[in-house]
Design a protein around this motif. Sequence first.
Motif, short mmCIF file in Angstrom:
data_model
loop_
_atom_site.label_atom_id
_atom_site.label_comp_id
_atom_site.label_asym_id
_atom_site.label_seq_id
_atom_site.Cartn_x
_atom_site.Cartn_y
_atom_site.Cartn_z
N VAL A 154 0.84 -1.20 0.00
CA VAL A 154 0.00 0.00 0.00
C VAL A 154 0.87 1.25 0.00
O VAL A 154 0.63 2.22 -0.74
CB VAL A 154 -0.95 -0.01 1.22
N ILE A 155 1.93 1.24 0.82
CA ILE A 155 2.82 2.39 0.91
C ILE A 155 3.46 2.68 -0.45
O ILE A 155 3.53 3.83 -0.90
CB ILE A 155 3.89 2.15 1.99
N LEU A 156 3.89 1.63 -1.13
CA LEU A 156 4.57 1.84 -2.42
C LEU A 156 3.59 2.31 -3.49
O LEU A 156 3.95 3.14 -4.34
CB LEU A 156 5.27 0.55 -2.85
N ARG A 157 2.34 1.81 -3.48
CA ARG A 157 1.35 2.29 -4.46
C ARG A 157 1.07 3.78 -4.24
O ARG A 157 0.99 4.55 -5.19
CB ARG A 157 0.04 1.49 -4.34
N ALA A 158 0.94 4.17 -2.99
CA ALA A 158 0.68 5.58 -2.70
C ALA A 158 1.90 6.44 -3.01
O ALA A 158 1.78 7.55 -3.57
CB ALA A 158 0.28 5.74 -1.23
N ALA A 210 -5.50 7.21 -0.07
CA ALA A 210 -6.89 6.92 -0.41
C ALA A 210 -6.97 6.30 -1.80
O ALA A 210 -7.72 5.34 -2.04
CB ALA A 210 -7.72 8.20 -0.34
N ALA A 211 -6.19 6.82 -2.74
CA ALA A 211 -6.18 6.26 -4.09
C ALA A 211 -5.62 4.84 -4.10
O ALA A 211 -6.06 3.99 -4.89
CB ALA A 211 -5.35 7.16 -5.01
N ALA A 212 -4.66 4.58 -3.23
CA ALA A 212 -4.04 3.24 -3.19
C ALA A 212 -4.94 2.22 -2.50
O ALA A 212 -4.67 1.01 -2.58
CB ALA A 212 -2.70 3.32 -2.45
N LEU A 213 -5.99 2.68 -1.82
CA LEU A 213 -6.88 1.78 -1.07
C LEU A 213 -8.25 1.73 -1.75
O LEU A 213 -9.29 1.83 -1.10
CB LEU A 213 -7.02 2.27 0.38
#
Length: 912
Positions: free
Chosen positions: A277-281, A339-342
């Motif tokens: 999640v951290i890397l997607r954001a 929020a976009a990554a989730l």
Amino acid sequence: MGAGGLYGREPEMDAIAELLARARAGGSSALVLRGEPGIGKTALLDHAAASARDLRLVRGAGVEFEAELPFSGLQLLLRPALGYLAALPGPQRAALEAAFGLGPATGSEPMLVGLAVLSLLAEYADETGLLCLVDDAQWLDRASREALLFAARRLHTEGVVMIFAARDGEGSFPAPGLPESRLSGLAPHAAAALLDRHPLAPALRYRLLAEAGGNPLALLELPVALVAEGGSAFSPGALPLTDRLQLAFHGQVSRMPAACQSLLLVAAAGETGELAVILRAAAELGAAVEDLSPAEQAGLVLRGDADGTTIRFRHPLIRAAVYQRAPLGQRLAAHRALAAALGSPEHADRRAWHLAAAATGADEETAAALERTASRARERSGHGAAAAAYERAARLSVEPGARARREALAAEAALEAGDLERARDLGGRAARGLDEDPAMQARVAQVRALADFWQGSYPAAHRLLLDGAGLIRDTDPGQAAVLLIQAVHTSWYLGERQLAATLDRLAALPLDDADPLAPVGPYLVHLGRGRSERPPPLGDTLAAVRRRGRAPDQALMILCGAALALGQDADAYELATELAAGCRDRGGAGRLPTVLFFMAEGEVFTGRHLDALATATEALGLARDTGQQQWVSQFSSVLAYLDAAKGEEAACRRNAEEGLAGATAAAISPGAPWAHWSLGLLDLGLGRAEAALDRFERLTREPMRHHICATRSTPDLVESAVRVGSPERAAEPLARLATWAGSVRQPWADALVLRCRGLLAADDQAEALYTAALDLHSQDARPLEYARTALLYGEWLRRAQRKAEARGPLHDALEVFDRLGMRPWAERARGELTATGAPGQGPRPAEGVAAGLTPQELQIARLAAQGLSNRDIAAQLFLSHRTVGFHLYKAYPKLGVASRGELKEFADRLGL
């Protein structure tokens, strides 16, 4: 340095070693470590983990985050143990699966999750033992915190150790009932030894020792910061120590490349440390996984788990430094990126909270998303999380009406979570914005009233309930009836006048006869003292309610208490037993003390003191463990009564004092009536009749004169008044008792009136009154009341020089007093027998062989005799199955049996 590599913490390490040794021997314990940031709490948890060796280990931590996601901390902690879920009883397993989002929401009782946690820890401990560590407990979500504390308070013989570390001054981790250890700064020699890891000039060394105040983290980190900044990072004493440490960490962070800082900010803005999640954001902000390397090399972040799927900051102050010192625009961008990554449905709640954190003004779309999050949390019994989400949604609402509605929902959720101050505050805010919505105003009034009631503000609670019912009297009389029935309860603590006025309002309510509550009002009106007609049987009222549908449990509980006030003890006990069974089946530990109180009263009134002791002891433990101070007060006073009956003065006064605590200028404490009766009975039994009479007379005055204890203690008052030579002081109370007995029309109540009249009568009338009372006592299974009357009759016969005739009733009385362990009363009967010329008799054992059991052993032995397994008993009593097995092991030799089969076979003979 201690053996575990920690400077100056030998006492704490020794205490932890003792806890671990106890776990290896099958015992359980809990400990809360408290102290300022950097004082060494985490280091002690690390030491405990390293010392666990053969014990299994689960470890988790709270995370500082604006969102409150229900059970998130608990799920991360218990992840290694989830493979043992199948071993849990069905309702517990379903509740825990629902809490973790692994199964459908069940709407189960909140404390059922706590019981499931206790059972899961016991299962996972297996035969090897278990160490459970929770760092930064002050940041746990409320649902996780309450479940873990419930489990910690119910530990006994599972081989489980739970150690919580909580920071001073931030968040909240109240843990009443658990042992605590507060960490202070290191002693000067230990601080100097720790600082000597760094080669420092003498002047700088002296300055740091003075500035650090023995804080280990400061001793380790400030030298690094001073060297990096050329000794000018901050001036001495310019900032509090925590801020200086945070500033020192920020200095390290600020030296990282820009992309690394962006990635660290995303990690700090998140709450789980999930690397994916951290890397997607971070990709939204132009950072990639390679940008994390400088932070890893500097030791700012560490791998969070063995498989490398999570990361964590080396210390929470690093996370705080990254997040709090980042510019506002960058923080908002990080939350938008998260929020976009989730975006997937399973992350809807986390996404909603990040959207809220990124909002800069009213945002109805985000408010609606948070409202849905709150609704889901409520379904999973995460009421504290629901309150937080509703409240944030209210702040983001565009329309004032929507804001007030969400504040009302937040108030309801906060009340369900037991957060009374928050419920009152939110309810007050909602009420100011609901002028055009009487139905919602009434809901809010009910929330505010219950919050006031549970905090002991009975007058305020009563007024809110009456006002709320008035708002919807004509538009929704069914809901108005709910409020007025609750107002009957609040008026009970205020006095007869308020009770009568509330009953009048309830009777005048235009309630449809088809409403399940329609039969309740006509039954409750008999609580008014002016009525002489006999109340309908409780069983008939319940049948009428159930023919119409389902009534709220609160109404049934008030019916239960009313039945006791109306002398229908057997019916009230039957209903209380039924309600208690339902609470046990549902895991309703929070509701159970209420119905156990009615059971305990019924057991006291019928002279079943051993049963009452078991019931009150269990309920008091549950009340303490679930933070219900009202019932702590009530049950302490019931235990005081049982102590008084046995003549145990110190215990009686200690319990009565707890029962009297919490009184305010406007209202008595909940346990006051029972406490005063207990202290009066103690004095009467010990021959202090004047002091006893003073106590009993308190019960005849407002606001207690209509209470059950005032009615039931009247025979004791009459006896005290006669003994001090002031029978006139008994006239008015006896007249009230006679009126009450005439309305309830129970043989045992008539017998009490006859006993009192026998005490006051001339010699030519007393005997007929006593014998008539004994005849009525024989129609009802109340051995203690029979014995009390028999004692007075025997004393009268002995004074009339009819010594041979006196021996029969005196023997009967002595047998009961000995069996119940009522030493002062037994000694009085024994002395009277001696005065008749009967041979001396020594004390007999109380209550048969079962009297040697502790209250918990007695409960467990009884359930085992009924054929329940250890796991079934554990679910009934909110214990672990290992604790049940331990108590049975202790009970068998006391009972002289060797197996469950023998226990069942000899249950009646053993007094079970």
